[in-house]
Design an enzyme around this catalytic site. Sequence first.
Site, PDB file in Angstrom:
ATOM      1  N   CYS B  86      -0.411   4.861  -4.996  1.00 20.06           N
ATOM      2  CA  CYS B  86       0.353   4.628  -3.761  1.00 20.06           C
ATOM      3  C   CYS B  86       1.855   4.704  -4.043  1.00 20.06           C
ATOM      4  O   CYS B  86       2.358   5.779  -4.309  1.00 20.06           O
ATOM      5  CB  CYS B  86      -0.084   3.302  -3.123  1.00 20.06           C
ATOM      6  SG  CYS B  86       0.486   3.129  -1.420  1.00 20.06           S
ATOM      7  N   HIS B 202      -6.193   3.097  -2.964  1.00 22.23           N
ATOM      8  CA  HIS B 202      -6.066   1.979  -3.907  1.00 22.23           C
ATOM      9  C   HIS B 202      -7.388   1.663  -4.594  1.00 22.23           C
ATOM     10  O   HIS B 202      -8.139   0.809  -4.120  1.00 22.23           O
ATOM     11  CB  HIS B 202      -5.611   0.726  -3.149  1.00 22.23           C
ATOM     12  CG  HIS B 202      -4.179   0.747  -2.745  1.00 22.23           C
ATOM     13  ND1 HIS B 202      -3.160   0.380  -3.592  1.00 22.23           N
ATOM     14  CD2 HIS B 202      -3.590   1.092  -1.578  1.00 22.23           C
ATOM     15  CE1 HIS B 202      -1.999   0.492  -2.963  1.00 22.23           C
ATOM     16  NE2 HIS B 202      -2.224   0.926  -1.734  1.00 22.23           N
ATOM     17  N   GLU B 204      -7.745  -0.099  -7.214  1.00 25.39           N
ATOM     18  CA  GLU B 204      -7.699  -1.487  -7.715  1.00 25.39           C
ATOM     19  C   GLU B 204      -8.030  -2.497  -6.622  1.00 25.39           C
ATOM     20  O   GLU B 204      -8.262  -3.660  -6.898  1.00 25.39           O
ATOM     21  CB  GLU B 204      -6.316  -1.768  -8.340  1.00 25.39           C
ATOM     22  CG  GLU B 204      -5.196  -2.112  -7.377  1.00 25.39           C
ATOM     23  CD  GLU B 204      -4.679  -0.921  -6.565  1.00 25.39           C
ATOM     24  OE1 GLU B 204      -5.290   0.163  -6.592  1.00 25.39           O
ATOM     25  OE2 GLU B 204      -3.648  -1.108  -5.880  1.00 25.39           O
TER      26      GLU B 204
END
Lengths: 84, 229
Positions: B86, B202, B204
Amino acid sequence: MKYRVQVEVLPRRGILDPQGRAVADALRTLGFADVEEVHLGRHLVVELAAASADAARASVTAMCERLLANPVTEQFVVGAAETA
Amino acid sequence: MKVGIVRFPGSNCDDDAWHAVVDHLGQDAVMLWHKAHDLEGADVIILPGGFSYGDYLRAGAIARFSPIMREVMAHAKRGGIVIGICNGFQIACEAHLLPGALLPNDAGYRSMPVTVRVERTDTPFTSAASAGQLLTMPIAHGEGRFTASADELDRLEGDGQVVFRYVDSTGNPTPASNPNGASRNIAGVCNGGRNVVGLMPHPERAMEPLLGSTDGLVLFESLLATVNA
């Protein structure tokens, strides 16, 4: 000598400018029916010490190339150097 | 594996990256402050998501000149692994670690789950995935519209540098599945050396069933497999 140089950074023509388009749509909604396009960018005023007006503009141009504009997506115009 | 997570003023996915590496993979991680000059022996550098320097000027433009970025760029030049997620992707593009640029979305800020297709498995972030695998991960960004010149896009496609593409649930890169107007539905790319990978979604934040997806896990497992290989 101290100079003040104005810089205009705009999205490159041909690249979709969603902010400009949204503003143009809003203007038309307000009744400004003649609006064809709006381009939204940044206006920067750089104050710097330089030996001459030409040197000041050259320095600001280098700043544009390295940081102030993204050459992939933006174009810039460096204005005249005025004594500050 | 030791992962260095760079913390810029305004980073906000640094702790999520830590959680993925430390709690899920059981690996070492170290937070690297943007003013640091040392990567502390990290094998992998993660440039996390967030709003470094408030996205002033352009997203990623100022962070690129942080002292730590000099070390990150040297690490990348040596062939070291760098992952930009990002805002980290934006920073990597601004630093010319990755090709192209990320422009404001065609329809404003988007925060939603998206599906991406793994286009290449010959990168350190996708080696444990299978080609064509579909992954569902969240996006949350206002400037994620990947752009490059037509020639550059052709070159990236030809050289296999398009790593992730936004697709629909059947794996087709349709306009409706493209959340930001990215050229050719591109969600992530790698550099020519294939050691730097950037993506807008994302992974994560897709590590827990509770949060709706565990599809990010395979990408972090890829890092581990690559480093241990």
